[in-house]
Write a protein that holds these residues in place. Structure first.
Motif, PDB file in Angstrom:
ATOM      1  N   GLY A   1      -6.618  -8.309   1.611  1.00  0.00           N
ATOM      2  CA  GLY A   1      -7.081  -8.026   2.804  1.00  0.00           C
ATOM      3  C   GLY A   1      -5.961  -8.628   3.160  1.00  0.00           C
ATOM      4  O   GLY A   1      -4.740  -8.845   3.123  1.00  0.00           O
ATOM      5  N   GLU A   2      -6.245  -8.488   4.437  1.00  0.00           N
ATOM      6  CA  GLU A   2      -5.613  -8.850   5.651  1.00  0.00           C
ATOM      7  C   GLU A   2      -5.338 -10.472   6.791  1.00  0.00           C
ATOM      8  O   GLU A   2      -5.370 -11.078   7.787  1.00  0.00           O
ATOM      9  N   LYS A   3      -7.220 -10.252   5.972  1.00  0.00           N
ATOM     10  CA  LYS A   3      -7.184 -12.413   6.544  1.00  0.00           C
ATOM     11  C   LYS A   3      -7.657 -13.317   5.801  1.00  0.00           C
ATOM     12  O   LYS A   3      -7.957 -13.116   4.393  1.00  0.00           O
ATOM     13  N   SER A   4      -7.527 -14.409   5.917  1.00  0.00           N
ATOM     14  CA  SER A   4      -7.788 -15.144   4.622  1.00  0.00           C
ATOM     15  C   SER A   4      -8.691 -14.799   4.161  1.00  0.00           C
ATOM     16  O   SER A   4     -10.478 -15.080   4.939  1.00  0.00           O
TER      17      SER A   4
ATOM     18  N   VAL B   1       0.889  -1.133   0.063  1.00  0.00           N
ATOM     19  CA  VAL B   1       0.378   0.436   0.083  1.00  0.00           C
ATOM     20  C   VAL B   1       0.847   1.262   0.008  1.00  0.00           C
ATOM     21  O   VAL B   1       1.940   1.236   0.948  1.00  0.00           O
ATOM     22  N   GLY B   2       0.386   2.264  -0.986  1.00  0.00           N
ATOM     23  CA  GLY B   2       1.102   3.571  -1.014  1.00  0.00           C
ATOM     24  C   GLY B   2       1.263   4.177   0.201  1.00  0.00           C
ATOM     25  O   GLY B   2      -0.096   4.041   1.444  1.00  0.00           O
ATOM     26  N   THR B   3       1.675   4.615   1.028  1.00  0.00           N
ATOM     27  CA  THR B   3       2.067   5.845   2.435  1.00  0.00           C
ATOM     28  C   THR B   3       1.461   7.077   2.128  1.00  0.00           C
ATOM     29  O   THR B   3       1.450   7.167   2.983  1.00  0.00           O
TER      30      THR B   3
ATOM     31  N   GLU C   1      -4.866 -16.464   0.250  1.00  0.00           N
ATOM     32  CA  GLU C   1      -4.026 -15.920   1.993  1.00  0.00           C
ATOM     33  C   GLU C   1      -4.379 -14.477   1.227  1.00  0.00           C
ATOM     34  O   GLU C   1      -4.715 -13.946   0.393  1.00  0.00           O
ATOM     35  N   PRO C   2      -3.889 -13.540   2.924  1.00  0.00           N
ATOM     36  CA  PRO C   2      -4.394 -12.392   2.427  1.00  0.00           C
ATOM     37  C   PRO C   2      -3.254 -11.928   1.717  1.00  0.00           C
ATOM     38  O   PRO C   2      -1.914 -12.164   1.243  1.00  0.00           O
ATOM     39  N   HIS C   3      -3.053 -10.957   0.458  1.00  0.00           N
ATOM     40  CA  HIS C   3      -2.219 -10.411  -0.505  1.00  0.00           C
ATOM     41  C   HIS C   3      -1.421 -11.288  -1.317  1.00  0.00           C
ATOM     42  O   HIS C   3      -1.434 -11.300  -2.402  1.00  0.00           O
ATOM     43  N   ALA C   4      -2.583 -12.203  -1.082  1.00  0.00           N
ATOM     44  CA  ALA C   4      -2.290 -13.340  -2.220  1.00  0.00           C
ATOM     45  C   ALA C   4      -3.779 -12.976  -3.527  1.00  0.00           C
ATOM     46  O   ALA C   4      -3.923 -13.005  -3.864  1.00  0.00           O
TER      47      ALA C   4
ATOM     48  N   PHE D   1       2.130   9.054  -3.636  1.00  0.00           N
ATOM     49  CA  PHE D   1       3.335   8.895  -4.043  1.00  0.00           C
ATOM     50  C   PHE D   1       3.926   8.494  -3.617  1.00  0.00           C
ATOM     51  O   PHE D   1       4.269   9.140  -2.357  1.00  0.00           O
ATOM     52  N   PRO D   2       4.943   7.121  -2.935  1.00  0.00           N
ATOM     53  CA  PRO D   2       4.551   6.688  -4.512  1.00  0.00           C
ATOM     54  C   PRO D   2       3.328   4.999  -4.646  1.00  0.00           C
ATOM     55  O   PRO D   2       3.012   5.460  -3.378  1.00  0.00           O
ATOM     56  N   SER D   3       2.959   5.470  -5.645  1.00  0.00           N
ATOM     57  CA  SER D   3       1.670   3.864  -5.283  1.00  0.00           C
ATOM     58  C   SER D   3       1.930   2.557  -4.918  1.00  0.00           C
ATOM     59  O   SER D   3       3.533   1.963  -5.198  1.00  0.00           O
TER      60      SER D   3
END
Length: 468
Positions: free
Chosen positions: A414-417, A280-282, A456-459, A285-287
């Motif tokens: 997301g952050e959960k399965s 996730v971008g902060t 899984e998260p981010h998968a 910029f940046p993305s």
């Protein structure tokens, strides 16, 4: 009697003329048609390597050659053919970029940036700077294509000198718009939309054609600010140069309402700010990778041969020695799972695949990501693609492939399965049973009509579907 013979001769001449046209003209007409209908430039999303993510402004010739050799040896066979030198090749002291008043440039007698000899020694031949021509010839000899990055406009130093514009009666103060500076780059002024401005870009692109440039990435032109008049000047200058060059526009986000205009003018355009090795971008910029899902979904419908919405470079592998953003030289901060998701999204959205890694340090895991046959098949051969579902953290895409084959991808941002168990027809696919293969592993799964998986998260999971 005389009138009879005259009519007879006239008819004979007409028959001979018709016979000549039948026998001779089809080839001529075909040749004219062949000359007038050119093949589409960039018929598939361009693939290659760009120096920015690993070298920033500072790459030199030896580093470029080493990366191009690695591109040739390890990635060319999969379709990665463009080797692109990003910004700063005309700066003698790029390390001083934070203090623009200290920067020194290499510029020719007509005000055009040229490679700094101390960084690119092949640019000097018998005491004359011949630009990137020798380097481009070497790149072509390796079976690759050569590209450069520029900032739109005219070097400020050249405007101060009022250098003559090569091939014209104009000087640079006739062409430069000194009220139009790129807001984040100190090197150049904008270009007037007049004959002198066109002469400037004609001169610049003639130079690049002589060098052998195949790909030109122009910055500060697609957004903040968007400069359609300069893009049109560049497009016309490329056409007049006599050499085909893929035109890539930066930075993003290109405004979606300009889709028709940018498609008319360029082969690639950025759909977001710079993407770096973050989930996730902060800030704006940046993305990060998660930020790109919404952009890709908006732009997918406009991807077609010759026009490719660009999700930006692939910030994977070793980003060293001088990445422009982040905590210094490093291996990508993306996890293995996130890197696979990145490649899955870029492929499903049919984005250009431009690698940012230092290819001289290319590890096997990164090579496996970049060379996965099914991902490349989707990216390069899909006829169309689209996001078909966004339900909370679950996103599903489908892509149509030749021979009635289909790719379906599910992402968990997301952050959960998450568990997915849906009929494939819920995603707009024809009802029925499919042969199913996991695109990343190559594993054949049980034939059926459902998409069932634990994600899984981010998968991500990408399936290749065949109704045969």
């Amino acid at each position: 009697m005389a009138s009879y013979f005259r009519r007879h001769l006239d008819n004979t001449f007409t028959l001979i003329l018709i016979a000549f046209m039948v026998l001779c003209l089809p080839g001529t007409i075909a040749a004219q048609r062949s000359d007038s209908v050119k093949e589409t430039l960039a018929p598939t999303p361009p693939m290659g390597w760009n120096s920015w993510d690993s070298y920033g402004l500072r790459i030199n010739e030896q580093q470029f050659r080493d990366n191009a050799k690695a591109l040739r040896d390890r990635l060319r066979q999969y379709g990665y053919i463009y080797a692109v030198i990003d910004e700063g090749w005309y700066m003698s002291n790029p390390e001083d970029r934070p203090k623009p008043e200290l920067l020194k440039y290499a510029i020719d007698e007509n005000g055009r940036f040229i490679p700094v000899p101390a960084r690119f020694p092949s640019a000097v031949d018998r005491g004359k700077n011949v630009g990137f021509q020798p380097l481009a010839e070497w790149v072509h000899g390796e079976g690759l294509k050569f590209g450069v990055h520029i900032i739109r406009g005219i070097p400020r130093e050249s405007v101060n000198l009022n250098s003559p514009i090569e091939g014209s009666s104009f000087h640079l103060q006739d062409a430069a718009d000194q009220t139009d500076a790129c807001p984040w780059d100190p090197t150049s002024w904008g270009v007037k939309d007049n004959a002198a401005g066109q002469a400037w870009y004609d001169s610049l692109l003639r130079q690049y054609a002589k060098w052998g440039v195949d790909f030109i990435k122009v910055d500060c032109i697609a957004d903040h600010p968007y400069k359609p008049s300069e893009i049109r000047q560049i497009k016309l200058a490329i056409e007049r140069s006599g050499r085909e060059m893929v035109l890539s526009l930066s930075p993003g986000p290109t405004a979606i309402e300009r889709h028709a205009e940018v498609a008319e003018l360029a082969q690639m355009w950025r759909i977001s700010e710079d993407v770096w090795d973050l989930w996730v971008g902060t800030s704006s910029f940046p993305s990060g990778i998660r930020d790109q899902f919404e952009n890709a979904a908006r732009w997918a419908q406009y991807a077609k041969p010759g026009n490719w919405p660009d999700a930006d470079m692939l910030p994977i592998g070793e980003l060293r020695p001088w990445p422009d953003i982040g905590p210094g030289a490093r291996h990508t901060r993306l996890t293995a799972t996130e890197q696979q998701t990145l490649l899955s999204l870029w492929a499903m959205s049919r984005s250009p695949l431009i690698v940012g890694a230092n290819l001289t340090l290319l590890d096997d895991a990164t090579l496996r990501l970049l060379s996965n046959a099914e991902m490349l098949n989707i990216d390069q051969r899909a006829i169309s693609s689209r996001q078909v579902l966004r339900d909370g953290d679950l996103i599903v895409w489908t892509a149509d492939l030749p021979d009635r084959k289909i790719a379906a991808a599910a992402f968990n941002i997301g952050e959960k399965s998450l568990t997915i168990d849906c009929s494939l027809s819920d995603f707009g696919l024809p009802a029925g049973s499919y042969e199913i293969k996991n695109a990343w592993t190559g594993e054949s799964l049980k034939p059926g009509s459902r998409f069932t998986a634990q994600i899984e998260p981010h998968a991500s999971i990408v399936l290749m579907l065949d109704s045969k």
